[in-house]
Design a protein around this motif. Structure first.
Motif, mmCIF file in Angstrom:
data_model
loop_
_atom_site.group_PDB
_atom_site.id
_atom_site.type_symbol
_atom_site.label_atom_id
_atom_site.label_comp_id
_atom_site.label_asym_id
_atom_site.label_seq_id
_atom_site.Cartn_x
_atom_site.Cartn_y
_atom_site.Cartn_z
ATOM 1 N N ASP A 1 -1.117 4.909 6.244
ATOM 2 C CA ASP A 1 -1.146 3.466 5.929
ATOM 3 C C ASP A 1 -0.157 2.639 6.738
ATOM 4 O O ASP A 1 0.033 1.724 6.432
ATOM 5 C CB ASP A 1 -0.773 3.661 4.486
ATOM 6 N N ARG B 1 -8.756 9.525 6.307
ATOM 7 C CA ARG B 1 -8.057 8.179 5.583
ATOM 8 C C ARG B 1 -9.186 7.081 5.723
ATOM 9 O O ARG B 1 -9.109 5.959 4.879
ATOM 10 C CB ARG B 1 -6.799 7.972 5.874
ATOM 11 N N GLU C 1 0.975 -1.272 0.084
ATOM 12 C CA GLU C 1 0.012 -0.036 -0.060
ATOM 13 C C GLU C 1 0.892 1.290 -0.157
ATOM 14 O O GLU C 1 0.247 2.313 -0.300
ATOM 15 C CB GLU C 1 -0.932 0.040 1.059
ATOM 16 N N ALA D 1 -3.280 2.400 10.121
ATOM 17 C CA ALA D 1 -4.186 1.268 9.506
ATOM 18 C C ALA D 1 -3.542 -0.101 10.366
ATOM 19 O O ALA D 1 -4.338 -0.986 10.195
ATOM 20 C CB ALA D 1 -3.487 1.122 7.774
#
Length: 555
Positions: free
Chosen positions: A224, A260, A37, A228
């Motif tokens: 990310d 996000r 990612e 995440a």
């Protein structure tokens, strides 16, 4: 996947100042994009990415001042602002735009509009004084500012040459929010993933602030990685916290991470411990960001028959602690009182957000955690050689984001052999957990704020009665450290600690003001004239007569 130097993509910036003043490629840290990612496309506008996805009717920003904003309303307002910036104000891609004001939905919308228009956001604290603002604008060559009308006075007093200040939230017809403008969608500027998106200033040990330049891909990389993989937010989460958007801790926790994830955030103008506890209950906050100092302060208000002092914390599921070391005793006290496990973490303005942390069953009180997925860390000696587990040394980090100072020779100090050296002393345990030891430099960390002693010394020396000054941090159970100043006055001057504190408070943000001022006849120095700071830290003095003045709250 390692990238040791800039990829050199075609920039969308018309004003190339920031790109021209990036460190030379050989001084960049090694970058790694191990996670799939993190392999972003070459063309990327992070504001457009953050605004893409959630349905128009979903809430995005809550505020005590009015009804919640939806994603649809935010997208429309950001587009309208971006059109005004590029039309009425003449801002072009690459221009630096200062953003100043309390934490509100409009400040967040301005930040997104600046980036969507291809410009570079320079978000500063509403507390910062004219001299500080002037210095940052000089370093970044800022010529445009968007300022909440309530925070404009000090910016105007800074008298920054060539700066065009546009206010918002006021009654004037030229107020940014009152100007006529198109409601048509605004097409985001086609920035490169490695175009500079923001410049975040951090205090330096020399007293001169350092501008940390971060790219469009960097903004998404923080979400990310830490968000995440460690925080793991849900789209129904409501984020809140104490750090302002001028701190990258707050920028991530209150803006980047919720957007996000398609979640929402409560943006509070006043977000101290006294305000956070009732706000959690009123807005059903589920993810909280603040410093250990605030968690300790909130524990004092959680006394009562129900263990919560009448405060409803049932909505909370994630509590993030950063900004200073989290003592194991604070972790355990919070867990015992609330049943919640504090997620400890270490981040840096140079690296944008948290890079070592742990959550849930992986948490080990008394340690910071392990490298966040996508990041690498080690402990090394002064020569750059890794030290054995269990032995203290310098923390070295690398990952998808790295330090890039704006035209600053200190780049060579922070980045060595491809690693970012954070200035922290750590121990790596045999099982891979990292445990904080101390700061490796003279930076004072008080209640989550980084304070450079030399910057405070310079402010003291601007007082006509001060001949010499030295500032150190002293350990403090509640705040981690407090600022203590030692001053030598001109002959015949009155030793008035409160007057001197008031002077410094007018020069610098209040949290940098010395909590204690000690007057000396002379500062302790070596035979060669070098200041002996260690004698000041340990409570010693020069052997000369000393007179201390202690008073006031450090804000």
């Amino acid at each position: 996947m390692n990238v040791p130097r800039p990829a050199g993509q075609a920039s969308a910036h018309v004003d190339t100042f920031a790109r021209d003043h990036l460190p030379p490629p050989e001084q960049w840290p090694e970058l790694s994009f191990d996670l799939p990612e993190l392999r972003y496309p070459e063309r990327l506008n992070c504001a457009a990415e953050l605004l893409t996805g959630p349905a128009d009717g979903r809430p995005v920003f809550h505020s005590p001042a009015g009804p919640a904003w939806t994603y649809g309303e935010l997208r429309a307002r950001v587009d309208r602002l971006a059109r005004l910036l590029t039309g009425d104000l003449g801002i072009v891609p690459g221009n630096r735009v200062l953003l100043r004001g309390p934490t509100t939905p409009w400040l967040a919308a301005c930040w997104l509009a600046v980036l969507k228009a291809g410009a570079i956001a320079v978000t500063v604290l509403a507390q910062q004084r004219p001299q500080e603002l002037r210095t940052m604008c000089e370093i970044a060559r800022v010529r445009h500012a968007l300022c909440d009308i309530r925070a404009v006075d000090d910016l105007a007093k800074a008298e920054i040459p060539g700066l065009r200040i546009t206010t918002y939230g006021g009654d004037a017809p030229d107020d940014l929010l009152r100007r006529p403008g198109s409601h048509a969608p605004f097409r985001a500027v086609d920035t490169a993933a490695d175009d500079v998106a923001l410049i975040a200033f951090t205090s330096g040990t020399t007293g001169r602030p350092k501008g940390c330049m971060h790219l469009h891909r960097d903004v998404l990389a923080t979400a990310d990685t830490f968000s995440a993989h460690v925080l793991r937010p849900h789209e129904d989460d409501v984020f809140a916290g104490s750090p302002p958007l001028g701190f990258t801790f707050g920028l991530g926790g209150l803006l980047v991470f919720p957007l996000r994830a398609g979640a929402s955030a409560l943006l509070l103008e006043q977000a101290g411990p006294k305000q956070l506890l009732p706000a959690i209950a009123a807005h059903r906050v589920s993810v909280l960001f603040t410093a250990p100092t605030a968690y300790r302060a909130m524990l004092e208000d959680l006394n009562g028959r129900d263990g919560h002092g009448g405060h409803d914390l049932s909505s909370l599921r994630r509590c993030v602690s950063a900004g200073e070391n989290l003592p194991a005793a604070t972790w355990r006290a919070w867990h015992e009182r609330t049943g919640l496990r504090l997620i400890n973490g270490i981040g840096a303005t140079e690296l944008l957000h948290i890079f070592i942390s742990a959550a849930d069953e992986r948490i080990r009180p008394g340690t910071t955690g392990v490298p966040v997925p996508g990041w690498h860390a080690r402990v090394q000696d002064e020569r750059g050689e890794p030290v054995p587990d269990g032995r203290p040394g310098l923390l070295a980090v690398r990952g998808p984001v790295g330090c890039r100072y704006l035209a600053d020779a200190r780049q060579r100090e922070y980045v060595r052999d491809g690693w970012n050296l954070t200035g922290d002393m750590y121990v790596r345990e045999s099982d891979g957990y990292f445990r904080y030891v101390a700061r490796a430099d003279d930076m004072i960390v008080s209640a989550g704020y980084n304070i450079a002693g030399p910057e405070v010394e310079e402010a003291l020396l601007r007082h006509p009665d001060v001949v010499e000054a030295a500032v150190v941090g002293r350990p403090d159970e509640a705040r981690g450290q407090v600022v203590v100043a030692f001053a030598v006055l001109r002959a015949g001057a009155r030793r008035d600690a409160e007057s001197l504190r008031a002077f410094v408070k007018a020069e610098l943000a209040p949290y940098k003001c010395p909590r204690e001022i000690v007057f000396l006849d002379a500062l302790p120095r070596t035979a060669t004239g070098k200041l002996q700071r260690f004698r000041l830290r340990t409570g010693g003095d020069s052997g000369a007569d000393a007179d201390a003045g202690t008073h006031g709250d450090q804000q």
